[in-house]
Scaffold this motif. Structure first.
Motif, mmCIF file in Angstrom:
data_model
loop_
_atom_site.group_PDB
_atom_site.id
_atom_site.type_symbol
_atom_site.label_atom_id
_atom_site.label_comp_id
_atom_site.label_asym_id
_atom_site.label_seq_id
_atom_site.Cartn_x
_atom_site.Cartn_y
_atom_site.Cartn_z
ATOM 1 N N ARG A 116 0.802 -1.048 0.107
ATOM 2 C CA ARG A 116 0.204 0.033 0.088
ATOM 3 C C ARG A 116 0.927 1.309 0.037
ATOM 4 O O ARG A 116 1.678 1.645 1.124
ATOM 5 C CB ARG A 116 -0.779 -0.008 1.271
ATOM 6 N N THR A 117 0.987 1.960 -1.111
ATOM 7 C CA THR A 117 1.937 3.063 -1.199
ATOM 8 C C THR A 117 1.461 4.316 -0.601
ATOM 9 O O THR A 117 0.167 4.727 -0.714
ATOM 10 C CB THR A 117 2.350 3.222 -2.754
ATOM 11 N N GLU A 118 2.388 4.941 -0.084
ATOM 12 C CA GLU A 118 1.979 6.330 0.334
ATOM 13 C C GLU A 118 2.706 7.390 -0.221
ATOM 14 O O GLU A 118 2.770 8.559 0.076
ATOM 15 C CB GLU A 118 2.404 6.342 1.968
ATOM 16 N N GLN A 119 3.081 7.001 -1.425
ATOM 17 C CA GLN A 119 3.818 7.873 -2.149
ATOM 18 C C GLN A 119 3.032 8.202 -3.377
ATOM 19 O O GLN A 119 1.923 7.610 -3.776
ATOM 20 C CB GLN A 119 5.353 7.207 -2.468
ATOM 21 N N VAL A 120 3.813 8.988 -4.381
ATOM 22 C CA VAL A 120 3.002 9.367 -5.821
ATOM 23 C C VAL A 120 2.740 8.188 -6.743
ATOM 24 O O VAL A 120 1.732 8.203 -7.240
ATOM 25 C CB VAL A 120 3.971 10.665 -6.357
ATOM 26 N N VAL A 121 3.871 7.333 -6.628
ATOM 27 C CA VAL A 121 3.459 6.122 -7.431
ATOM 28 C C VAL A 121 4.412 5.105 -6.656
ATOM 29 O O VAL A 121 5.075 5.159 -5.866
ATOM 30 C CB VAL A 121 4.181 6.513 -8.795
ATOM 31 N N ILE A 122 3.935 3.914 -7.089
ATOM 32 C CA ILE A 122 4.539 2.477 -6.853
ATOM 33 C C ILE A 122 5.955 2.464 -7.376
ATOM 34 O O ILE A 122 6.004 2.611 -8.647
ATOM 35 C CB ILE A 122 3.703 1.420 -7.139
ATOM 36 N N ARG A 126 -1.429 3.260 -9.181
ATOM 37 C CA ARG A 126 -0.508 4.164 -9.005
ATOM 38 C C ARG A 126 0.820 3.472 -9.728
ATOM 39 O O ARG A 126 2.002 4.002 -9.294
ATOM 40 C CB ARG A 126 -0.281 4.444 -7.625
ATOM 41 N N MET A 127 0.726 2.459 -10.639
ATOM 42 C CA MET A 127 1.660 1.946 -11.375
ATOM 43 C C MET A 127 1.964 2.429 -12.622
ATOM 44 O O MET A 127 1.205 2.641 -13.411
ATOM 45 C CB MET A 127 1.575 0.425 -11.531
ATOM 46 N N THR A 167 6.448 -0.222 -14.439
ATOM 47 C CA THR A 167 6.377 -0.939 -13.275
ATOM 48 C C THR A 167 5.139 -2.040 -13.389
ATOM 49 O O THR A 167 5.422 -3.078 -13.001
ATOM 50 C CB THR A 167 5.713 0.181 -12.202
ATOM 51 N N SER A 168 4.143 -1.726 -14.218
ATOM 52 C CA SER A 168 3.109 -2.506 -14.496
ATOM 53 C C SER A 168 3.822 -3.747 -15.360
ATOM 54 O O SER A 168 3.212 -5.025 -15.107
ATOM 55 C CB SER A 168 2.074 -1.876 -15.449
ATOM 56 N N THR A 218 4.577 13.949 0.545
ATOM 57 C CA THR A 218 4.454 14.666 -0.887
ATOM 58 C C THR A 218 2.958 13.956 -1.175
ATOM 59 O O THR A 218 1.851 14.766 -1.663
ATOM 60 C CB THR A 218 5.488 14.473 -1.751
ATOM 61 N N ARG A 219 2.974 12.633 -1.046
ATOM 62 C CA ARG A 219 1.629 12.075 -1.366
ATOM 63 C C ARG A 219 0.584 12.442 -0.492
ATOM 64 O O ARG A 219 -0.468 12.715 -0.788
ATOM 65 C CB ARG A 219 1.885 10.521 -1.079
#
Length: 384
Positions: free
Chosen positions: A83-89, A120-121, A125-126, A293-294
């Motif tokens: 579970r990302t808390e950033q802009v993207v994975i 968010r990939m 990344t996908s 930032t996220r």
């Protein structure tokens, strides 16, 4: 009668009976189980809650309540969750997931990989996930979560079975919030309506009078924008409030993480940090900055979602529909604006809000993006 373990696994899933039946059948019958699933639904519909309930049903042996509790607590060794808390994975995180996917389950029936924010990939990344989804290990199940299947690449969508969740009604969300928190039903209804049926946000609004006050203040400030000067001032105020909220949510956690890291490497409180540990602290600080930032961008997006509801109400009134107004507490102001503006201007503002949300998601400076939007509110034309 469902067992205690089954009740525990599925008990937190609310209002998604069709999806629960489908996943319960898949968990109990290998013939109905596919190796990769995508759970889609609007924010607050319970995608992650359903994903972990499904994971618990897959991993735990029938009746094993202890294993179910471990999965729901995210501590079972056969569960890997992102579970990302950033802009993207990040691509490195995706590679780690793929590596874990090829481990055999150690205790449970299956190894389960959950990606809560699959939308968010980036494309690169996908693509890291594709091979694992094309050639999955026999006892590994992937569960991806996203608002819509359109948020994922077609190559990913073609390799998963999709479970679509529906949006609950305002009255149903309000009843749930009353059950969970005991708040006044009037506050619960208002919060569910303002959150646009997002369960988590409705609960926050219902239990946080300051959050309700900030939302009301922000909407009234935007309605009062009359010129470019107002636009600049209100944009700065919105960003400052969102920044303060983000700091309040992260500062205590950041310090706890730093203290935990120092304890782990044997540095006493207030002691000198050895050079060998500084690199770890710097890496942690960088991670926390990305998370902040996220958090800020999520806060700005919540404000923009509220503004969408505001001007959606205006356009509904312009077309003679008062039933279903979200911000009924501002009805007098909304009626005045609906009479003063032509519908085309309201639709222009709604379009600008959608553009602003995309721009902020793509790393545009929040203050500049909001200033541009509020200029459109003030003048009835875009600033480009």
């Amino acid at each position: 009668m469902p067992t205690a373990a089954q009740t525990l696994a599925w008990g937190e899933v609310w209002g998604q009976e069709d999806a629960v039946r489908m996943l319960q059948a898949a968990a109990s019958d290998p013939a109905q189980l596919t190796h990769a699933w995508l759970i889609t639904g609007p924010p607050g519909s319970g995608r992650s809650t359903l994903a972990y309930a499904f994971a618990a049903a897959l991993i735990a042996e029938p009746g094993d309540e202890h294993a179910v509790r471990q999965v729901l607590a995210r501590t079972h060794p056969d569960l890997t969750a992102l579970r990302t808390e950033q802009v993207v994975i990040r691509i490195e995180e995706a590679r780690q997931l793929v590596e874990r996917a090829y481990y055999s389950p150690s205790l449970g029936r299956y190894r389960v990989i959950i990606v809560e924010d699959a939308d968010r990939m980036a494309e690169r990344t996908s693509n890291v996930l594709l091979k694992a989804l094309e050639e999955p290990p026999e006892r590994t199940v992937w569960i991806l979560c996203a608002p819509s299947d359109a948020d994922l690449l077609p190559t990913i969508r073609s390799r998963v079975r999709t479970v679509r969740l529906h949006e609950p009604e305002v009255a149903d969300v309000a009843r749930l919030i009353v059950q969970r928190t005991g708040v006044d039903p009037v506050v619960a209804e208002q919060s569910a309506r303002h959150a646009q049926r997002h369960i988590g946000m409705a609960q926050r609004l219902a239990t946080d009078a300051d959050a309700r006050g900030r939302r009301d203040e922000t909407l009234r400030a935007v309605l009062a924008v009359r010129g470019v000067g107002d636009a600049v001032e209100v944009a700065a105020r919105i960003v400052q409030v969102a920044t303060d909220d983000a700091k309040a949510l992260t500062v205590e956690r950041d310090e706890a993480e730093r203290s935990s890291l120092l304890r782990t490497v044997g540095v006493p409180e207030g002691g000198a940090v050895p050079p060998a540990v500084r690199a770890q602290l710097n890496a942690l600080a960088d991670e926390q900055k990305r998370r902040a930032t996220r958090s800020l961008r999520d806060g700005i997006d919540r404000v923009l979602t509220d503004l969408q509801s505001l001007f959606r109400d205006v356009v509904m009134l312009q077309f003679g529909r008062e039933e279903g107004v979200i911000n009924s507490e501002l009805l007098a102001d909304l009626r005045a604006l609906a009479e003063f503006w032509p519908p085309a201007r309201t639709i222009l503002v709604l379009d600008e809000i959608a553009v602003t949300r995309r721009n902020v998601e793509r790393n545009a400076a929040p203050t500049l993006a909001l200033e541009s939007l509020l200029v459109a509110v003030a003048t009835g034309r875009t600033s480009t």
